[in-house]
Design an enzyme around this catalytic site. Structure first.
Site, short mmCIF file in Angstrom:
data_model
loop_
_atom_site.label_atom_id
_atom_site.label_comp_id
_atom_site.label_asym_id
_atom_site.label_seq_id
_atom_site.Cartn_x
_atom_site.Cartn_y
_atom_site.Cartn_z
N HIS A 20 0.88 -1.17 0.00
CA HIS A 20 0.00 0.00 0.00
C HIS A 20 0.91 1.22 0.00
O HIS A 20 1.58 1.52 0.99
CB HIS A 20 -0.89 -0.05 1.24
N LYS A 165 -10.23 6.29 -3.87
CA LYS A 165 -9.27 7.36 -3.57
C LYS A 165 -7.91 6.86 -4.04
O LYS A 165 -7.56 5.69 -3.81
CB LYS A 165 -9.31 7.59 -2.06
N LYS A 167 -3.77 7.29 -3.98
CA LYS A 167 -2.69 7.86 -3.19
C LYS A 167 -1.65 8.40 -4.15
O LYS A 167 -1.07 7.61 -4.93
CB LYS A 167 -2.08 6.78 -2.29
N ASP A 196 -5.38 11.64 -2.69
CA ASP A 196 -4.80 12.09 -1.42
C ASP A 196 -3.31 12.31 -1.64
O ASP A 196 -2.57 11.38 -1.98
CB ASP A 196 -5.01 11.02 -0.33
N GLU A 222 -7.22 15.68 -1.45
CA GLU A 222 -7.00 15.62 0.00
C GLU A 222 -5.59 16.11 0.34
O GLU A 222 -4.60 15.68 -0.28
CB GLU A 222 -7.21 14.17 0.46
N ASP A 247 -6.92 16.93 5.86
CA ASP A 247 -6.76 15.72 6.69
C ASP A 247 -5.74 16.00 7.80
O ASP A 247 -6.11 16.37 8.91
CB ASP A 247 -6.36 14.53 5.81
N LYS A 271 -10.93 11.68 12.07
CA LYS A 271 -10.32 10.38 12.43
C LYS A 271 -10.30 10.29 13.95
O LYS A 271 -9.83 11.23 14.61
CB LYS A 271 -8.90 10.27 11.89
N GLU A 325 -14.03 6.13 4.47
CA GLU A 325 -13.01 5.23 3.89
C GLU A 325 -12.67 4.15 4.93
O GLU A 325 -11.50 3.82 5.10
CB GLU A 325 -11.77 6.04 3.52
C1 MUC Z 1 -4.76 9.18 4.96
O1 MUC Z 1 -3.94 10.05 4.92
O2 MUC Z 1 -5.87 9.47 4.56
C2 MUC Z 1 -6.36 6.58 4.70
C3 MUC Z 1 -6.50 5.70 3.71
C4 MUC Z 1 -5.24 5.30 3.30
O3 MUC Z 1 -4.95 4.53 2.42
O4 MUC Z 1 -4.32 5.95 4.04
C5 MUC Z 1 -4.98 6.66 5.03
C6 MUC Z 1 -4.39 7.86 5.56
MG MG Z 2 -5.35 11.52 4.08
#
Ligand code: MUC
Ligand code: MG
Length: 371
Positions: A20, A165, A167, A196, A222, A247, A271, A325
């Protein structure tokens, strides 16, 4: 009077189903700190404190969470009456600064225990749920565009997730834009794609990036810029139609107040781990509601216990405009609860049994416990 009799902490390591990849780290394993609190009647409450990538994401690591719980939290809590969780958390907040993830683990375990004592789910302790099924997106972060597209198509076919989402932020801006544009084009207009950046851009990169992402049809960006750079989030939120989700910038209700007072017009990821517990995260939601800022149910990739705790909290919020999420348990190769959370119909059911509504499978727990 029922008292706290014993508190034990453990680190549980479970491999992820695939790497991941985030802007600051790549995860192959998730390490969760599990807190078990036993009361003087013999009932047990469980809680989870989890972060991402050791110290890559924030100032608490699994090892520091466990050490600080063992050294500082547990002596303050042992033998205390269990009448008021609020008073216990106030006492911890007066005596211990920061350590939000550890505080979230403790509050979760106290709420689980209280719910079991009273025979009601945590959502009831928090005032009652407004929804029993919560939408949940999936995070595509394999590091490979075609793998991400294939993964998303499989989720869509199974009706397991309908929003995604991505990354980004670890690669060059051009690579990230090409990646996001390709995923969006492959999945089509019906599917919501968000990205994000996890703080990886400065403002000038964010201006270029957001313009291109808006053009590509991405729905939400994000945390494009560093957590403390509130001014850039405000300026970017005014400059673009594509909304921003704050975030890492927003840990607690004061952050939410300060950012919205500066004119931020985006949304906020809640969170429980960032805020220091369920009630503190719900306080952030109240400030956001007062400021007219939308909220989103975020994760630090917790396993079933932390995820269930957040689901109880989110279920009490009348409306979460960006959904959630809460997919953490699905990223892990195995689980150590007897009946995992029920993911179906593009979301997840809010547990209804007393407390968190989960029971530990002791054999699995021992198997994954760090020795
Ligand atoms: C984040 O920064 O959002 C949430 C989902 C993911 O894959 O990482 C997190 C942290
Ligand atoms: Mg995030």
């Amino acid at each position: 009077m029922i008292k706290i009799e014993k508190i034990s902490t453990f680190i549980i390591d479970i491999p992820t189903i695939r790497p991941h990849k985030l802007s600051m780290t790549s995860m192959a394993i998730q390490s969760m700190v599990i807190v078990r609190i036993r009361d003087s009647q013999g009932l047990e409450g469980i809680g989870e404190g989890t972060t991402i990538g050791g110290l890559a994401y924030g100032p608490e690591s699994p090892e520091s969470i466990k050490t600080n719980l063992d050294t500082y939290f547990i002596p303050l809590l042992c033998n205390k009456p269990l009448d008021s969780i609020k008073e216990l958390m106030n006492m911890l907040n007066r005596s211990i600064r920061g350590n939000f993830i550890a505080k979230s683990a403790i509050e979760t375990a106290l709420l689980d225990l209280k719910g079991k004592q009273l025979g009601v789910p945590i959502s009831t302790l928090l005032g009652g749920s407004c929804q029993n099924h919560i939408s949940c997106l999936w995070v595509l972060a394999s590091g490979d565009t075609s793998k991400d597209i294939a993964e998303a198509k499989e989720m869509l076919a199974q009706n397991r997730h309908c929003n995604f989402k991505l990354k980004i932020g670890a690669n060059s801006l051009q690579q990230d834009i090409t990646h996001a544009t390709a995923v969006k084009a492959a999945l089509g207009n019906e599917v919501s794609i968000r990205v994000d950046v996890n703080q990886a851009w400065n403002e000038s990169t964010a201006i270029k990036g957001m313009a291109a992402l808006q053009e590509a049809g991405i729905d939400l960006v994000e945390q494009p810029t560093p957590a403390k750079d509130f001014a850039s989030l405000v300026r970017l939120s005014k400059k673009f139609n594509i909304p921003i989700l704050a975030d890492e910038s927003i840990l607690d209700k004061r952050d939410a107040f300060l950012l919205s007072r500066q004119g931020f017009s985006g949304s906020v990821a809640l969170k429980i781990a960032k805020a220091g517990g369920l009630t503190a995260a719900l306080d952030v939601a109240v400030v956001c509601a007062a400021a007219g800022v939308d909220v989103y149910g975020g994760t630090l990739l917790e396993g079933s216990i932390g995820t269930a705790a957040a689901l109880h909290a989110w279920s009490t919020i009348p409306s979460m405009q960006w959904g959630t999420e809460m997919f953490g348990p699905l990223l892990l190769q195995d689980d150590f609860v007897k009946t995992p959370l029920n993911y179906q119909n593009n979301g997840v059911d809010v547990p209804t049994l007393p407390g968190l509504g989960l029971e530990i499978d002791e054999q699995k727990f021992t198997k994954y416990m760090r020795k």
